[in-house]
Write an enzyme that holds these catalytic residues in place. Structure first.
Site, mmCIF file in Angstrom:
data_model
loop_
_atom_site.group_PDB
_atom_site.id
_atom_site.type_symbol
_atom_site.label_atom_id
_atom_site.label_comp_id
_atom_site.label_asym_id
_atom_site.label_seq_id
_atom_site.Cartn_x
_atom_site.Cartn_y
_atom_site.Cartn_z
ATOM 1 C CE LYS A 263 -3.304 2.906 0.545
ATOM 2 N NZ LYS A 263 -4.393 3.121 -0.376
ATOM 3 C CB CYS B 270 -3.617 8.403 0.288
ATOM 4 S SG CYS B 270 -5.065 7.764 1.098
#
Ligand code: SAJ
Length: 438
Positions: free
Chosen positions: A203, A257
């Protein structure tokens, strides 16, 4: 069918809970925000994306999705809470710790616990398994513990939850296989089983890859401005190479993010991540680059400017960590006043507290402005020309997204500063005079 508890009903948790419910599971969505729970209980979805609203409101109506402020017993627990970053660039795992603390009393032998929140490598083992051990459960034997990151693109959340491939990382092969079966039961994408640490790293790697590539594009833009060439033209031809995919330069990198996740790698591995660190600084430095360039072209400190775009990218109402906020802070520090326009964002709460009143009227935003800073790639700004501003026509247009009709502005007597391309002066003019301070 198994019962699922989803903890954290935000941009990812809420649509995920609804889609899992639609697949036939009984789902309890849990959030500490009481007013959110009340709104959901009234059948109302707080998120703006139409597809999210449809699936959330549908699953609430059918009763397959219920919501509460506290967890209860279930077979599968999914933690989808935010993992923000602290002032000194460390992952703030308080909410993950709170979520596992709140669910632990309901977790029993045979259950599966999944962490979806973006987290530093080792978090699943340290925090999730750690807590389960504390309450007398063996996270390798009694419980299937997994890290399964979300990958959705805000604006297209539902389609991406359904169709994206997933990475599922168990603390044991048994846990990975169980998570794989679970995700493949409600997603059309394939699930790839790895270890929990590998899934955590994947991720962070995905978002870091994007951040570093955008920093590379922004560096190419700096070179192009100095060299007097148009970076967009160069990128277009370079990308005809079968193995090259240069990203788009812009006003910086926002969202919850991409500007955050690389720090989760850097904090654990500072000596191995010089490139990641440099990329972060380059991208965060873009708003200052835009403003410095406008000042080099004559913009006078203290004048009024119009900032177009509060959202961190086009056609969404999401302004989390938007580069616009960095620009507003700089404007404040340098004594400017400003107006802020966005067709979608209604409210922007800045970290520093600088004022960010929004208007959705372009002419109003541009009134009295010496310069315009175009920050977001909203469709409304495509081919923007002076007529969009009514009677107002700012003297300098800083195009952070390469969207404006350059010729029309030049024709109308404005200077255009397109990111990654040479300045375009009004006809007959070769450099800037003083602009602003009207
Ligand atoms: N941006 C550029 N140039 C580009 C691409 C993006 O300047 O070429 C800017 C955007 O304008 C924006 C920022 O970068 O300000 C980040 O936007 P984004 O479109 O790269 O991505 P997000 O933050 O909306 O979503 C990302 C996605 N990750 C990747 O593409 C690797 C998404 O799949 C993730 O699920 C999401 O982060 C997340 O939640 O982690």
């Amino acid at each position: 069918m198994e019962k699922v508890v989803v903890i954290g009903l935000g941009y990812v948790g809420l649509p995920s809970a609804a889609l899992i419910a639609e697949a036939g599971y009984t789902v309890l969505g849990v959030d500490i925000n009481r007013s959110l729970i009340e709104r959901l209980r009234a059948g109302e979805c707080p998120l703006a994306e139409t597809q999210i609203r449809n699936v959330v409101e549908g699953s609430l109506r059918s009763g397959r999705l219920t919501v509460d402020t506290a967890a209860s017993s279930a077979d599968i627990f999914i933690i989808c809470v935010p993992t923000p970053i602290t002032e000194n660039k460390h992952a703030d795992l308080t909410m993950v710790a709170g979520a596992i603390r709140a669910s632990a009393p309901f977790v029993k032998r045979g259950d599966m616990v999944i962490l979806e929140s973006t987290s530093p490598i080792g978090t699943t083992e340290a925090l999730i398994a750690g807590k389960l051990r504390e309450i007398g459960l063996d996270p390798l034997e009694d419980i299937d513990v997994c890290y399964c990151p979300e990958r959705v693109f805000p604006g297209d959340t539902v389609r991406e939850i359904i169709h994206n491939d997933r990475v599922v990382g168990g603390l044991t092969p048994r846990a990975s296989e169980r998570a794989k079966r679970f995700y493949e039961s409600f997603c059309k994408g394939k699930a790839y089983a790895v270890t929990a640490a590998e899934a955590e790293f994947s991720k962070l790697m995905e978002n870091t890859y994007r951040d570093v590539n955008i920093a590379l594009a922004n560096s190419f833009a700096h070179v192009a401005e100095e060299a007097g060439v148009d970076v967009a033209k160069v990128i277009a031809v370079a990308n005809r190479h079968p193995r090259v995919n240069v990203h788009r330069p812009g006003p910086g990198v926002g969202g919850h993010c991409i500007p955050v996740d690389p720090w989760f790698v850097i904090e654990g591995f500072p000596n191995q991540t010089k490139l990641l660190h440099a990329a972060r600084l380059i991208n965060d430095g873009q708003p200052a680059k835009l403003l410095d360039r406008a000042e080099d072209c004559g913009l006078i400190r203290g004048s009024k400017v119009a900032v177009l775009g509060a959202a961190y990218r086009g056609n969404i109402d999401d302004a989390r960590d938007t580069p616009t906020e960095l620009l507003l802070e700089l404007l404040h520090a340098r004594g400017y006043s400003w107006s802020l326009h966005d067709p979608f964002v209604k409210r922007l709460d800045t970290h520093s507290g600088v004022s960010a009143n929004l208007t959705s009227n372009l002419a109003e935003a541009a009134a009295g402005a010496a310069a315009v800073f175009l920050m977001t790639d909203h469709d409304e700004y495509k081919n923007l020309s002076p007529s969009a501003f009514g009677g107002a026509r700012p003297d300098i247009i800083v195009d952070g997204r390469r969207l404006v009709d350059v010729e029309a502005f030049v024709e109308a007597g404005a200077t255009v500063l397109p990111v990654g391309a040479p300045a375009r002066w009004p006809h007959g003019q070769k450099s800037g005079g003083r602009v602003g301070d009207r």
